[in-house]
Scaffold this motif. Structure first.
Motif, PDB file in Angstrom:
ATOM      1  N   UNK A 142      55.449  55.691  38.402  1.00  0.00           N
ATOM      2  CA  UNK A 142      54.594  56.694  37.734  1.00  0.00           C
ATOM      3  C   UNK A 142      54.167  57.804  38.692  1.00  0.00           C
ATOM      4  N   UNK A 143      54.394  57.601  39.993  1.00  0.00           N
ATOM      5  CA  UNK A 143      53.978  58.635  40.955  1.00  0.00           C
ATOM      6  C   UNK A 143      52.649  58.331  41.616  1.00  0.00           C
ATOM      7  N   UNK A 144      52.249  57.048  41.571  1.00  0.00           N
ATOM      8  CA  UNK A 144      51.011  56.643  42.251  1.00  0.00           C
ATOM      9  C   UNK A 144      51.344  55.440  43.129  1.00  0.00           C
ATOM     10  N   UNK A 145      50.348  54.720  43.554  1.00  0.00           N
ATOM     11  CA  UNK A 145      50.572  53.474  44.289  1.00  0.00           C
ATOM     12  C   UNK A 145      49.284  52.662  44.247  1.00  0.00           C
ATOM     13  N   UNK A 146      49.366  51.403  44.644  1.00  0.00           N
ATOM     14  CA  UNK A 146      48.175  50.572  44.565  1.00  0.00           C
ATOM     15  C   UNK A 146      47.160  51.015  45.624  1.00  0.00           C
ATOM     16  N   UNK A 147      47.658  51.397  46.792  1.00  0.00           N
ATOM     17  CA  UNK A 147      46.791  51.950  47.825  1.00  0.00           C
ATOM     18  C   UNK A 147      45.569  51.092  48.085  1.00  0.00           C
ATOM     19  N   UNK A 148      44.414  51.706  47.968  1.00  0.00           N
ATOM     20  CA  UNK A 148      43.171  51.007  48.289  1.00  0.00           C
ATOM     21  C   UNK A 148      42.659  50.170  47.120  1.00  0.00           C
ATOM     22  N   UNK A 149      43.395  50.135  46.013  1.00  0.00           N
ATOM     23  CA  UNK A 149      42.958  49.330  44.873  1.00  0.00           C
ATOM     24  C   UNK A 149      41.894  50.020  44.045  1.00  0.00           C
ATOM     25  N   UNK A 150      41.961  51.361  44.003  1.00  0.00           N
ATOM     26  CA  UNK A 150      40.932  52.062  43.241  1.00  0.00           C
ATOM     27  C   UNK A 150      41.536  52.822  42.060  1.00  0.00           C
ATOM     28  N   UNK A 151      40.802  52.812  40.958  1.00  0.00           N
ATOM     29  CA  UNK A 151      41.155  53.641  39.797  1.00  0.00           C
ATOM     30  C   UNK A 151      39.935  54.508  39.487  1.00  0.00           C
ATOM     31  N   UNK A 152      40.121  55.818  39.566  1.00  0.00           N
ATOM     32  CA  UNK A 152      39.031  56.729  39.202  1.00  0.00           C
ATOM     33  C   UNK A 152      39.389  57.336  37.849  1.00  0.00           C
ATOM     34  N   UNK A 194      54.026  66.091  63.973  1.00  0.00           N
ATOM     35  CA  UNK A 194      53.883  67.504  63.593  1.00  0.00           C
ATOM     36  C   UNK A 194      54.020  67.734  62.085  1.00  0.00           C
ATOM     37  N   UNK A 195      55.045  67.150  61.408  1.00  0.00           N
ATOM     38  CA  UNK A 195      55.147  67.431  59.967  1.00  0.00           C
ATOM     39  C   UNK A 195      53.908  66.994  59.195  1.00  0.00           C
ATOM     40  N   UNK A 196      53.249  65.976  59.682  1.00  0.00           N
ATOM     41  CA  UNK A 196      52.022  65.524  59.013  1.00  0.00           C
ATOM     42  C   UNK A 196      50.867  66.445  59.392  1.00  0.00           C
ATOM     43  N   UNK A 197      50.720  66.681  60.680  1.00  0.00           N
ATOM     44  CA  UNK A 197      49.583  67.479  61.154  1.00  0.00           C
ATOM     45  C   UNK A 197      49.601  68.875  60.543  1.00  0.00           C
ATOM     46  N   UNK A 207      59.833  62.784  54.227  1.00  0.00           N
ATOM     47  CA  UNK A 207      61.026  62.339  54.966  1.00  0.00           C
ATOM     48  C   UNK A 207      60.755  62.128  56.447  1.00  0.00           C
ATOM     49  N   UNK A 208      59.712  62.745  56.963  1.00  0.00           N
ATOM     50  CA  UNK A 208      59.528  62.672  58.415  1.00  0.00           C
ATOM     51  C   UNK A 208      58.272  61.908  58.828  1.00  0.00           C
ATOM     52  N   UNK A 209      57.792  61.058  57.953  1.00  0.00           N
ATOM     53  CA  UNK A 209      56.553  60.349  58.234  1.00  0.00           C
ATOM     54  C   UNK A 209      56.683  59.296  59.311  1.00  0.00           C
ATOM     55  N   UNK A 210      55.712  59.274  60.211  1.00  0.00           N
ATOM     56  CA  UNK A 210      55.686  58.193  61.201  1.00  0.00           C
ATOM     57  C   UNK A 210      54.949  56.999  60.610  1.00  0.00           C
ATOM     58  N   UNK A 211      53.916  57.257  59.840  1.00  0.00           N
ATOM     59  CA  UNK A 211      53.204  56.153  59.186  1.00  0.00           C
ATOM     60  C   UNK A 211      53.077  56.493  57.701  1.00  0.00           C
ATOM     61  N   UNK A 212      52.560  55.533  56.947  1.00  0.00           N
ATOM     62  CA  UNK A 212      52.504  55.717  55.494  1.00  0.00           C
ATOM     63  C   UNK A 212      51.540  56.811  55.057  1.00  0.00           C
ATOM     64  N   UNK A 213      50.630  57.204  55.930  1.00  0.00           N
ATOM     65  CA  UNK A 213      49.650  58.218  55.535  1.00  0.00           C
ATOM     66  C   UNK A 213      50.365  59.493  55.090  1.00  0.00           C
ATOM     67  N   UNK A 214      51.313  59.892  55.885  1.00  0.00           N
ATOM     68  CA  UNK A 214      52.056  61.118  55.599  1.00  0.00           C
ATOM     69  C   UNK A 214      52.821  61.005  54.275  1.00  0.00           C
ATOM     70  N   UNK A 215      53.467  59.860  54.115  1.00  0.00           N
ATOM     71  CA  UNK A 215      54.292  59.677  52.910  1.00  0.00           C
ATOM     72  C   UNK A 215      53.434  59.704  51.649  1.00  0.00           C
ATOM     73  N   UNK A 216      52.237  59.108  51.712  1.00  0.00           N
ATOM     74  CA  UNK A 216      51.415  59.012  50.503  1.00  0.00           C
ATOM     75  C   UNK A 216      50.627  60.291  50.203  1.00  0.00           C
ATOM     76  N   UNK A 217      50.336  61.038  51.251  1.00  0.00           N
ATOM     77  CA  UNK A 217      49.376  62.130  51.070  1.00  0.00           C
ATOM     78  C   UNK A 217      49.908  63.297  50.256  1.00  0.00           C
ATOM     79  N   UNK A 218      51.198  63.267  49.946  1.00  0.00           N
ATOM     80  CA  UNK A 218      51.749  64.321  49.091  1.00  0.00           C
ATOM     81  C   UNK A 218      51.495  64.019  47.603  1.00  0.00           C
TER      82      UNK A 218
END
Ligand SMILES: Cc1cc2nc3c(=O)[nH]c(=O)nc-3n(C[C@H](O)[C@H](O)[C@H](O)COP(=O)(O)O)c2cc1C
Ligand code: SF4
Length: 456
Positions: A329-339, A367-370, A405-416
């Motif tokens: 659907x374009x989301x993820x379980x992440x922190x387990x929150x539904x707003x 750099x791609x994340x920052x 595509x260039x994420x070192x950790x999941x933060x970058x991948x999810x933040x889009x």
């Protein structure tokens, strides 16, 4: 107790993680008391693990259950256990991740306040299976009640022989320590968490090598979310709970998604709070536990997965709360929150604020994340202002793909996800800002580029 309101669930739903204190949960009322917890089945699975099973059999049982981690990414637990057990080392660690980086979620601290023995038993079983003698429970230093409850539970479990030297006469030593940590959002990422435990300042590390082979102090380390550990006794008991007496003995949750999970429901609902739900429960049923959205307002959108979650349309009320379905659907379980969001919120503004939060939290190592997240946040801000630069949707899509595509950790991948889900499902609201200088919720004051120059 923590402030978080624990929501009642239907009688037919299994209750494993959060014992209820109402009429239905009389048996569970005092799961912080060792005698009551043992009477309800606590440490039965640990006893079975240390007296009647090999480490290989424990891991095989886990693999058969299909249990997946609750820390957000849903990685199969048995693969981590196998890798950690096989890594050659004189010492291994088990880390219970209860830090809870999302500031709006209280699930892990409530779990530790209400059912500490489930977490400790799961961690002890893991320690036996991977050959670790040291368990560290890492949590936020502000979670003072959880820390006190946990420390008391560790002392009583040691006194009763469930933890400490020679656990249940098995020859296994399991020492548990509590590690309160103080930090920001990125401390939730597991390699940063491990550095925090070591007392070092942290940025995420490239994986592989995975923490299962090179983790705490460079030793093989099994890191799971606290909920993941709390579900584990149920795997060995053949059902979903510590000793549910469930005649069918069937695991709760959808196929491939063993067990229950804690969900923090907030936003425009009547009764925000924390609920324990079987994986696979439709999101609409979860929202209903919180009383739904009071009239005259209606559900406009759902933010699923925390600050880097996806903004989904009302149709997603039918989506099962389960790893694959949320990803699709374009989301993820992440922190387990539904707003839950009603028509009074501007989704363009929301996505923009979330992206800015993610950009602010990025540690700056990659750099791609920052730079990329900062540029994405600026695009979001220009949507709000109704001042896109050229084909901003195309730029957003391209840049997001590069960042992912260039994420070192999941933060970058999810933040889009916030902005990408916005344009996927709510393109009309973006267009209203940039083409018609209109914010349907009346929050932003967009001024389309063609008219901006005429502003006084
Ligand atoms: C920015 C960021 C924040 C995270 N915060 C948490 C957190 O608060 N709690 C957690 O268990 N996992 C968090 N994770 C995921 C962990 O890195 C790791 O995948 C997880 O703890 C593994 O546990 P599991 O096997 O039980 O899923 C975070 C990851 C990232 C990238
Ligand atoms: S992807 Fe972002 S948050 Fe992760 S290490 Fe790189 S800069 Fe830090």
């Amino acid at each position: 107790m923590s402030n978080s309101n624990v929501l009642a669930t239907p009688e037919t739903w299994p209750h494993v993680l959060l014992p209820e204190t109402g009429a239905r949960g009389a048996r569970d009322a005092a799961m912080t008391d060792l005698g009551a917890a043992v009477a309800a089945g606590a440490f039965k699975a640990l006893n079975a693990a240390v007296t009647g099973m090999t480490a290989g059999e424990i891991v095989a049982a886990l693999a058969a259950s299909g249990l997946r981690g609750r820390g957000g990414a849903g990685f199969p637990t048995s693969e981590k256990w196998r890798a950690c057990a096989l890594a050659s080392s004189d010492r291994r660690y088990v880390v219970v991740h209860a830090y809870q980086a999302d500031p709006a979620v209280f699930a892990d601290r409530v779990l530790l306040e209400r059912n500490p023995y489930a977490v400790l038993e799961g961690a002890a079983i893991a320690a036996v299976a991977v050959g670790a003698a040291d368990v560290i429970v890492a949590l936020h230093a502000d979670a003072t009640r959880a820390i006190a409850t946990l420390e008391a539970a560790i002392h009583s479990a040691e006194a009763a022989g469930y933890l400490g030297e020679d656990v249940l006469g098995s020859g296994h030593d399991i020492h548990v320590v509590v590690k309160p940590l103080q930090g920001a959002y990125m401390l939730g990422e597991e390699t940063v968490l491990l550095k925090g435990i070591e007392g070092r300042r942290g940025q995420p590390e490239q994986q592989p090598p995975y923490t299962t082979t090179k983790g705490l102090y460079g030793k093989p380390t099994l890191v799971h979310n606290a909920q993941t550990f709390a579900v584990i006794p149920g795997v060995l008991n053949g059902g979903e709970g510590p000793d549910t007496g469930d005649a069918a003995g069937e695991p709760a949750g959808a196929e491939g998604s063993f067990g229950t999970v804690l969900v923090q429901i907030s936003g425009a609902v009547a009764n925000p709070g924390l609920a324990e739900v079987p994986l696979g429960t439709p999101i609409g049923e979860i929202v209903a536990l919180a009383g739904g959205v009071p009239a005259p307002h209606t559900v406009k959108a759902l933010l699923v997965g925390g600050p880097s979650g996806g903004i989904l349309p009302p149709d997603a009320l039918k989506t099962p709360y389960q790893f694959e379905a949320l990803e699709a659907a374009g989301a993820h379980m992440g922190s387990g929150s539904i707003v839950v969001i009603d028509e009074r919120t501007c989704l363009v503004d929301l996505a923009s604020v979330l992206t800015r939060f993610c950009a602010d939290q990025a540690c700056g190592k990659t750099i791609p994340c920052r730079i990329g997240l900062r540029r994405l946040a600026e695009i979001g801000a220009r949507f709000c202002e109704g001042q896109p630069r050229g084909d901003e949707i195309a730029r957003l899509t391209d840049l997001s793909a590069d960042v992912v595509a260039s994420g070192l950790c999941d933060h970058e991948r999810r933040s889009t996800l916030p902005l990408m889900s916005l344009v996927r499902y709510f393109r009309g609201e973006v267009d209203a800002h940039i083409d018609r200088s209109t914010c349907p919720a009346g929050i932003c004051q967009p001024m389309a580029a063609s008219r901006a120059g005429t502003a006084s």
